[in-house]
Design an enzyme around this catalytic site. Sequence first.
Site, PDB file in Angstrom:
ATOM      1  N   GLY B 163       0.795  -1.220   0.000  1.00 37.26           N
ATOM      2  CA  GLY B 163       0.000   0.000   0.000  1.00 37.26           C
ATOM      3  C   GLY B 163       0.825   1.268   0.000  1.00 37.26           C
ATOM      4  O   GLY B 163       0.296   2.350   0.193  1.00 37.26           O
ATOM      5  N   HIS B 207       2.687   0.311 -15.432  1.00 31.50           N
ATOM      6  CA  HIS B 207       2.353  -0.909 -14.698  1.00 31.50           C
ATOM      7  C   HIS B 207       1.594  -1.825 -15.667  1.00 31.50           C
ATOM      8  O   HIS B 207       0.471  -1.532 -16.049  1.00 31.50           O
ATOM      9  CB  HIS B 207       1.494  -0.559 -13.480  1.00 31.50           C
ATOM     10  CG  HIS B 207       1.075  -1.743 -12.686  1.00 31.50           C
ATOM     11  ND1 HIS B 207       1.415  -1.913 -11.367  1.00 31.50           N
ATOM     12  CD2 HIS B 207       0.368  -2.840 -13.024  1.00 31.50           C
ATOM     13  CE1 HIS B 207       0.926  -3.063 -10.946  1.00 31.50           C
ATOM     14  NE2 HIS B 207       0.281  -3.635 -11.925  1.00 31.50           N
ATOM     15  N   GLU B 274       2.539  -9.252 -12.284  1.00 30.07           N
ATOM     16  CA  GLU B 274       2.642  -7.800 -12.422  1.00 30.07           C
ATOM     17  C   GLU B 274       4.076  -7.404 -12.740  1.00 30.07           C
ATOM     18  O   GLU B 274       5.014  -7.913 -12.135  1.00 30.07           O
ATOM     19  CB  GLU B 274       2.208  -7.107 -11.126  1.00 30.07           C
ATOM     20  CG  GLU B 274       0.750  -7.341 -10.772  1.00 30.07           C
ATOM     21  CD  GLU B 274       0.256  -6.437  -9.645  1.00 30.07           C
ATOM     22  OE1 GLU B 274      -0.952  -6.203  -9.586  1.00 30.07           O
ATOM     23  OE2 GLU B 274       1.076  -5.966  -8.837  1.00 30.07           O
ATOM     24  N   GLU B 287       5.380  -8.412  -8.841  1.00 28.78           N
ATOM     25  CA  GLU B 287       4.886  -9.463  -7.952  1.00 28.78           C
ATOM     26  C   GLU B 287       3.903 -10.332  -8.704  1.00 28.78           C
ATOM     27  O   GLU B 287       3.480 -10.001  -9.807  1.00 28.78           O
ATOM     28  CB  GLU B 287       4.248  -8.889  -6.686  1.00 28.78           C
ATOM     29  CG  GLU B 287       3.035  -8.016  -6.918  1.00 28.78           C
ATOM     30  CD  GLU B 287       2.457  -7.468  -5.607  1.00 28.78           C
ATOM     31  OE1 GLU B 287       3.226  -7.213  -4.678  1.00 28.78           O
ATOM     32  OE2 GLU B 287       1.239  -7.303  -5.549  1.00 28.78           O
ATOM     33  N   ASN B 289       0.203 -12.067  -8.256  1.00 27.07           N
ATOM     34  CA  ASN B 289      -1.015 -12.113  -7.459  1.00 27.07           C
ATOM     35  C   ASN B 289      -1.693 -13.453  -7.672  1.00 27.07           C
ATOM     36  O   ASN B 289      -2.077 -13.792  -8.791  1.00 27.07           O
ATOM     37  CB  ASN B 289      -1.954 -10.979  -7.846  1.00 27.07           C
ATOM     38  CG  ASN B 289      -1.394  -9.638  -7.439  1.00 27.07           C
ATOM     39  OD1 ASN B 289      -0.888  -9.491  -6.332  1.00 27.07           O
ATOM     40  ND2 ASN B 289      -1.443  -8.672  -8.329  1.00 27.07           N
ATOM     41  N   ARG B 291      -4.559 -15.023  -7.296  1.00 27.14           N
ATOM     42  CA  ARG B 291      -6.017 -14.950  -7.108  1.00 27.14           C
ATOM     43  C   ARG B 291      -6.635 -14.355  -8.357  1.00 27.14           C
ATOM     44  O   ARG B 291      -5.915 -13.887  -9.233  1.00 27.14           O
ATOM     45  CB  ARG B 291      -6.330 -14.045  -5.913  1.00 27.14           C
ATOM     46  CG  ARG B 291      -5.683 -12.679  -6.093  1.00 27.14           C
ATOM     47  CD  ARG B 291      -6.058 -11.686  -5.040  1.00 27.14           C
ATOM     48  NE  ARG B 291      -5.126 -10.586  -4.928  1.00 27.14           N
ATOM     49  CZ  ARG B 291      -5.065  -9.532  -5.729  1.00 27.14           C
ATOM     50  NH1 ARG B 291      -5.894  -9.429  -6.746  1.00 27.14           N
ATOM     51  NH2 ARG B 291      -4.165  -8.582  -5.559  1.00 27.14           N
ATOM     52  N   VAL B 294      -9.189  -7.924  -9.271  1.00 27.00           N
ATOM     53  CA  VAL B 294     -10.336  -7.012  -9.318  1.00 27.00           C
ATOM     54  C   VAL B 294     -10.693  -6.696 -10.781  1.00 27.00           C
ATOM     55  O   VAL B 294     -11.863  -6.698 -11.172  1.00 27.00           O
ATOM     56  CB  VAL B 294     -10.023  -5.699  -8.557  1.00 27.00           C
ATOM     57  CG1 VAL B 294     -11.146  -4.689  -8.714  1.00 27.00           C
ATOM     58  CG2 VAL B 294      -9.761  -5.980  -7.087  1.00 27.00           C
TER      59      VAL B 294
END
Lengths: 73, 443
Positions: B163, B207, B274, B287, B289, B291, B294
């Site tokens: 974050g 990104h 990512e 990294e 992710n 899962r 979103v």
Amino acid sequence: MARHEVESEVTGNVWKILLEQGAAVAEGDVIMILESMKMEIPVEAPADGTLAEICVAVEDQVEEDQVVAIVED
Amino acid sequence: MVSKVLIANRGAIARRVIRACSEMGKATVALYSDADADAVYLSEASETAHLPGHSAVETYLNQDLILDIARRCGADSVHPGYGFLAENSAFATAAIDAGLTFIGPNPEWLAAMGDKVAARKLFSDHGFPVFAGSGLVASAAEAASAAQAIGYPVMLKPAGGGGGMGMEIVRDEEEVEAAFKRAQAIAGSAFDDSSVYLEQWIDRPRHIEFQILADGRGGAVHAYERECSVQRRNQKLIEESPAPGLDANLVAETAQKAAAVCGELGYNNVGTLETLFSRDGGIGFLEMNTRIQVEHGVTEMVTGLDLVQDQIRLAEGGLLPDVPERNGYAIEARVYAEDAETLLPSTGKLHVFKPPMLTGVRVETGYAQGQTVTPFYDALLAKVIAHGSTRELAIGRLTVALRAFEIIGVKTNVALLTSVLQDAEFLTGNVDTGIVSRLLGNG
């Protein structure tokens, strides 16, 4: 000596309190971190001075505009 | 085979998983906290179960209670959605030990990718590009020598956090000691883990992330990239596919490489790799992710895949889907309950909440008119995804849809989203992670 009421900008809860009552603070020092909607929202000292009062405890619910601390300069 | 899925989540993703399951003829169990007792997704599930309390810890993070409910309801599987327990390897392990199918990667993957320093090394060891970085540094002197090797400027990052908290840019050797102390103090107080590491600082990067599907038997495919550079506070705001303004061959090669490495490593189920693309043509692993993401809907709009159904099929031991050629462009905006200028979260009752219903536009939301947006969970109100044959058309449709979205009762970031969509640089495809700060006048 002026009293500065430090208000919460959001509705949320108190996540961490980083400073102790009586601590010397500089403007911009982070007093505590609130949590709302998974965001950490730092509460900063509005002026140089002393952290005269911490009005909340960790995990307390706070409302928008609620006074959470008092800084005296 | 999976026949009854317990959804360990809430809101838009709970609703999305319910829809996927219903289409496949599978039963669902939806969970709700006290704050979500009137949530719209509950009426769409086969069954519901209550998690007493409000806070995430009492409810959607309450592993023992969730697994107990799964047993009592006779669920044979659990879908963790995103956030909450989705990347918690202890929860996945406990679910598997309880005889459930965990609809996601194996627990070993959740653990391995949760360690950001180790994940970076694993991908690097398998030939995926990384930017220069260090292992954990224990002192300012170690940080200085690591920074010297990487080359200034560098970024100091807490190893246990995310974050953006505690991240410090260090421009030269004189700044190391003070920055190291600040980063360590914030990391220690915020994450109870004061360890920090260094990475090369990338100026205004892109990104770019790659959607991966893998079968756990060495097979892996990619479903192209998503461009996710438009962020605020290190959280994504706008995502699109294909990524504009990049060398398409380079992006395609990187996607192939990402899938190949995931296959080699024996990754299973869906995941997102990512990366950052630097302005001088460099690419580095950020990294993985482990899962559903979103922003998965962006990929679905250009491929026609249903990634949630693919997750379920892969968890059942099924085959990888054939990924079609991409069709047109898709772009998503995340509508948050937050002030468009200060970015502070906003709570309250949704007196009016009317998502747009327009051609080429898909809206994913966990809310309905009359519900209350509480401070207990994240601020995402809705995802609005638009598709078009060209990028311009997709952006135009998204802009129209956002303007037509009627929301009264909480502040929203819609004005910020539409200003990004009208920004001249954004429209040319020259996007980078600094765009929101520049538009808000702090960068």
